[in-house]
Design a protein around this motif. Structure first.
Motif, PDB file in Angstrom:
ATOM      1  N   UNK A   1       0.848  -1.369  -0.035  1.00 24.35           N
ATOM      2  CA  UNK A   1       0.006  -0.018   0.078  1.00 24.35           C
ATOM      3  C   UNK A   1       0.749   1.219   0.055  1.00 24.35           C
ATOM      4  N   UNK A   2       1.882   1.323   0.907  1.00 19.19           N
ATOM      5  CA  UNK A   2       2.820   2.466   1.002  1.00 19.19           C
ATOM      6  C   UNK A   2       3.451   2.494  -0.558  1.00 19.19           C
ATOM      7  N   UNK A   3       3.996   1.660  -1.388  1.00 12.36           N
ATOM      8  CA  UNK A   3       4.600   1.569  -2.473  1.00 12.36           C
ATOM      9  C   UNK A   3       3.688   2.377  -3.206  1.00 12.36           C
ATOM     10  N   UNK A   4       2.196   1.646  -3.317  1.00 16.88           N
ATOM     11  CA  UNK A   4       1.554   2.359  -4.258  1.00 16.88           C
ATOM     12  C   UNK A   4       1.312   3.780  -4.203  1.00 16.88           C
ATOM     13  N   UNK A   5       1.405   4.231  -2.827  1.00 15.79           N
ATOM     14  CA  UNK A   5       1.145   5.480  -2.551  1.00 15.79           C
ATOM     15  C   UNK A   5       2.574   6.233  -2.771  1.00 15.79           C
ATOM     16  N   UNK A   6       3.435   5.721  -3.294  1.00 19.09           N
ATOM     17  CA  UNK A   6       4.698   6.593  -3.692  1.00 19.09           C
ATOM     18  C   UNK A   6       5.564   6.754  -2.584  1.00 19.09           C
ATOM     19  N   UNK A   7       5.539   6.056  -1.537  1.00 22.27           N
ATOM     20  CA  UNK A   7       6.342   6.031  -0.349  1.00 22.27           C
ATOM     21  C   UNK A   7       7.751   5.247  -1.054  1.00 22.27           C
ATOM     22  N   UNK A   8       8.998   5.781  -0.723  1.00 22.25           N
ATOM     23  CA  UNK A   8      10.287   5.049  -1.382  1.00 22.25           C
ATOM     24  C   UNK A   8       9.909   3.521  -0.853  1.00 22.25           C
ATOM     25  N   UNK A   9      10.183   2.715  -1.669  1.00 22.74           N
ATOM     26  CA  UNK A   9      10.303   1.375  -1.464  1.00 22.74           C
ATOM     27  C   UNK A   9      10.923   0.563  -0.398  1.00 22.74           C
ATOM     28  N   UNK A  10      12.168   1.034   0.045  1.00 20.89           N
ATOM     29  CA  UNK A  10      12.922   0.993   1.158  1.00 20.89           C
ATOM     30  C   UNK A  10      12.146   1.147   2.657  1.00 20.89           C
ATOM     31  N   UNK A  11      11.643   2.327   2.537  1.00 18.46           N
ATOM     32  CA  UNK A  11      10.800   2.750   3.753  1.00 18.46           C
ATOM     33  C   UNK A  11       9.692   1.841   3.687  1.00 18.46           C
ATOM     34  N   UNK A  12       9.003   1.815   2.577  1.00 21.40           N
ATOM     35  CA  UNK A  12       7.673   0.900   2.597  1.00 21.40           C
ATOM     36  C   UNK A  12       7.895  -0.414   3.296  1.00 21.40           C
ATOM     37  N   UNK A  13       8.881  -1.002   2.862  1.00 26.18           N
ATOM     38  CA  UNK A  13       9.307  -2.555   3.192  1.00 26.18           C
ATOM     39  C   UNK A  13       9.723  -2.388   4.576  1.00 26.18           C
ATOM     40  N   UNK A  14      10.597  -1.571   5.082  1.00 28.00           N
ATOM     41  CA  UNK A  14      10.780  -1.629   6.536  1.00 28.00           C
ATOM     42  C   UNK A  14       9.579  -1.283   7.540  1.00 28.00           C
ATOM     43  N   UNK A  15       8.969  -0.440   7.116  1.00 30.09           N
ATOM     44  CA  UNK A  15       7.607  -0.033   7.968  1.00 30.09           C
ATOM     45  C   UNK A  15       6.768  -1.189   7.943  1.00 30.09           C
ATOM     46  N   UNK A  16       6.472  -1.876   6.910  1.00 29.06           N
ATOM     47  CA  UNK A  16       5.463  -2.864   6.731  1.00 29.06           C
ATOM     48  C   UNK A  16       6.221  -3.934   7.699  1.00 29.06           C
ATOM     49  N   UNK A  17       7.445  -4.222   7.692  1.00 25.52           N
ATOM     50  CA  UNK A  17       8.196  -5.337   8.610  1.00 25.52           C
ATOM     51  C   UNK A  17       7.892  -4.856   9.865  1.00 25.52           C
ATOM     52  N   UNK A  18       8.045  -3.921  10.414  1.00 25.33           N
ATOM     53  CA  UNK A  18       8.094  -3.223  11.710  1.00 25.33           C
ATOM     54  C   UNK A  18       6.474  -3.508  12.323  1.00 25.33           C
ATOM     55  N   UNK A  19       5.437  -3.121  11.438  1.00 28.28           N
ATOM     56  CA  UNK A  19       4.201  -3.154  12.147  1.00 28.28           C
ATOM     57  C   UNK A  19       3.453  -4.768  12.034  1.00 28.28           C
ATOM     58  N   UNK A  20       4.046  -5.365  11.015  1.00 28.69           N
ATOM     59  CA  UNK A  20       3.756  -6.723  10.871  1.00 28.69           C
ATOM     60  C   UNK A  20       4.365  -7.502  12.144  1.00 28.69           C
TER      61      UNK A  20
ATOM     62  N   UNK B   1       7.327 -16.405  -6.910  1.00 29.48           N
ATOM     63  CA  UNK B   1       7.851 -15.324  -7.841  1.00 29.48           C
ATOM     64  C   UNK B   1       7.118 -14.520  -8.360  1.00 29.48           C
ATOM     65  N   UNK B   2       5.916 -14.887  -8.863  1.00 28.45           N
ATOM     66  CA  UNK B   2       4.774 -14.161  -9.428  1.00 28.45           C
ATOM     67  C   UNK B   2       4.489 -13.280  -8.414  1.00 28.45           C
ATOM     68  N   UNK B   3       3.971 -13.819  -7.474  1.00 23.59           N
ATOM     69  CA  UNK B   3       3.319 -13.044  -6.390  1.00 23.59           C
ATOM     70  C   UNK B   3       4.315 -11.865  -5.730  1.00 23.59           C
ATOM     71  N   UNK B   4       5.478 -12.118  -5.224  1.00 21.44           N
ATOM     72  CA  UNK B   4       6.165 -11.256  -4.948  1.00 21.44           C
ATOM     73  C   UNK B   4       6.698  -9.970  -5.727  1.00 21.44           C
ATOM     74  N   UNK B   5       7.142 -10.478  -7.010  1.00 30.67           N
ATOM     75  CA  UNK B   5       7.340  -9.374  -7.804  1.00 30.67           C
ATOM     76  C   UNK B   5       6.203  -8.599  -8.364  1.00 30.67           C
ATOM     77  N   UNK B   6       4.980  -9.199  -8.539  1.00 31.41           N
ATOM     78  CA  UNK B   6       3.870  -8.406  -8.666  1.00 31.41           C
ATOM     79  C   UNK B   6       3.540  -7.384  -7.615  1.00 31.41           C
ATOM     80  N   UNK B   7       3.926  -7.711  -6.293  1.00 37.72           N
ATOM     81  CA  UNK B   7       3.606  -6.926  -5.305  1.00 37.72           C
ATOM     82  C   UNK B   7       4.438  -5.690  -5.211  1.00 37.72           C
ATOM     83  N   UNK B   8       5.678  -6.036  -5.773  1.00 28.47           N
ATOM     84  CA  UNK B   8       6.810  -4.912  -5.680  1.00 28.47           C
ATOM     85  C   UNK B   8       6.825  -4.175  -6.773  1.00 28.47           C
ATOM     86  N   UNK B   9       6.448  -4.953  -7.972  1.00 28.76           N
ATOM     87  CA  UNK B   9       6.784  -4.220  -9.382  1.00 28.76           C
ATOM     88  C   UNK B   9       8.091  -4.416  -9.689  1.00 28.76           C
ATOM     89  N   UNK B  10       9.028  -5.270  -9.219  1.00 27.77           N
ATOM     90  CA  UNK B  10      10.434  -5.319  -9.510  1.00 27.77           C
ATOM     91  C   UNK B  10      10.725  -6.767  -9.389  1.00 27.77           C
TER      92      UNK B  10
END
Length: 432
Positions: free
Chosen positions: A20-39, A337-346
């Motif tokens: 969600x954060x990536x979709x809202x254009x927050x830097x992917x690095x911060x998005x992933x780290x924040x997601x990890x912390x909250x999760x 591979x499909x799901x994770x690459x789709x989630x991050x578009x990378x």
């Protein structure tokens, strides 16, 4: 902490929040780290355990990071010296005319395969492609498909970050994964050319004005082909020594396992000297590292959320779901591979997440490491080009396309990715 201390719900919530954060254009690095912390908190971890998860996750990707830093020297030399552009121009010139789609797809495939990032490879070949498209009356949609499909095919046989990540995730050498992707890549390039040829008249055409603008900015100070090939040829030969030794039964060569960490910078340095541009080597290194830095930062973020998923029982839940559905465990690797690459578009981030989070679960289904790596890698090419990633927008700008036209290419790109993933599944899941 044990692998089952964190609830799968927390891991899933963290991953969803990161997306969600990536979709809202927050830097992917911060998005992933924040997601990890909250999760981690949602999953039941306290402050100390959350830090432990983040640290262990980011530490797990350090081998990949250092190899990518080393690959930056190689990428910098290929891109900044003009060697990659020379190779592309020669391919298109030799195969142009009626074989235009093949020449454009092959040019991008080869440029990517020799270690240039796929978005950069498209940027390099795009001006040539637009000129060819204008001359032949082809649409931008078809031209971009040729470039993107060729790039995807080259990307699974290249010493790029995604291949390094796929190899590292299953404790393989990068050259093994490169060779494993060769047959899927051949099918990928064939499908790319066929589909691009079918749709070559559909959509917006390249205007004369666009071509005139490109001609004004064209670089003329490019190295000759023989010199441009030195860097990639040295790298390919050195990377192939060990596999060739194994195939021929030559024990001395088979045991000569030289890591890409050494090979790619060495090839780059020799190539720079052969180009007569030794004085520019430091600039090439800096430029290459600059190119790699965004990927490295994303991988660190991916490591953090990968640590969360690994510390949870999500992989076990996914395996149980696959088993309950009656689907063969072989399909877990490409699905991851499909799901994770789709989630991050990378591609690279998707491979990092898929291997870091599901490698043990995939191997537990009885899939061999080599098969798992190639199937995960090719799976990551299926829908890694979605609009919430940078590749979508870089390629759109390179082709001067409208958003509507760029969206039309997405489905065709997925056809190429599905083809390569399917061939990998058939080859490594059922034949070998």
């Amino acid at each position: 902490m044990t692998a089952l201390d964190i609830s799968w719900i927390g891991a899933l919530c963290g991953l969803a929040l990161a997306i969600i954060f990536i979709l809202f254009k927050l830097a992917p690095t911060y998005s992933l780290i924040i997601g990890a912390i909250v999760g981690a908190f949602i999953g039941g971890a306290d402050f100390t355990e959350t830090i432990s998860i983040l640290v262990s996750g980011t530490q797990s990707v350090q081998g990949t990071v250092i190899r990518i830093i080393a690959a930056g020297v190689f990428a910098g030399v290929m891109m900044e010296s003009g060697a990659a552009e020379t190779i592309a121009k020669v391919i298109v010139d030799k195969l142009g005319g009626t074989k235009a789609m093949l020449s454009l797809a092959l040019a991008t495939m080869i440029i990517t395969a020799v270690g240039v990032f796929i978005p950069v490879a498209v940027l390099i070949v795009a001006p040539i492609a637009l000129s060819v498209g204008n001359k032949m009356g082809y649409s931008k949609i078809a031209i971009l498909l040729a470039l993107s499909g060729g790039g995807k095919a080259g990307n699974i046989i290249s010493p790029n970050p995604n291949t390094i990540a796929a190899a590292g995730g299953f404790d393989l050498d990068v050259n093994q994964v490169m060779i494993g992707g060769l047959i899927p890549a051949i099918f990928g390039i064939a499908v790319t050319v066929i589909v691009a040829s079918i749709i070559k008249r559909k959509g917006t055409k390249v205007t004369d004005e666009e071509v005139e603008e490109l001609e004004k900015s064209n670089s003329t100070d490019l190295p000759g082909l023989s010199k441009a090939l030195i860097t990639p040829v040295i790298a390919i030969i050195l990377l192939m020594i060990s596999p060739i030794g194994s195939m021929l039964g030559i024990e001395g060569l088979a045991k000569l396992n030289i890591d890409s960490l050494f090979i790619l910078p060495f090839a780059a340095i020799v190539g720079t000297l052969a180009l007569g541009k030794g004085k520019d080597l430091l600039n090439y290194c800096t430029a290459g590292l600059d190119r790699m830095t965004p990927t490295i930062l994303i991988i660190i973020g991916a490591g953090a959320i990968g640590g969360l998923i690994t510390a949870s029982d999500l992989p076990q839940q996914v395996v149980a779901l696959v088993e309950a559905s009656g689907i063969s465990g072989t399909f877990l690797a490409p699905i991851a591979g499909i799901l994770m690459a789709a989630a991050t578009a990378s591609t690279s981030t998707g491979v990092i997440l898929a291997t870091g989070s599901f490698s043990e679960a995939i191997l537990d289904t009885g899939v061999a490491p080599m098969a798992a790596a190639v199937m995960t890698h090719t799976g990551a090419t299926v829908i890694d080009h979605l609009p919430h990633g940078t590749y979508f927008h870089v390629t759109r700008n390179a082709m001067n396309m409208s958003m509507a036209d760029r969206m039309k290419v997405v489905g065709y790109e997925s056809i190429v990715g599905i083809t390569m993933a399917t061939i990998a599944i058939i080859l490594f899941g059922f034949v070998l």
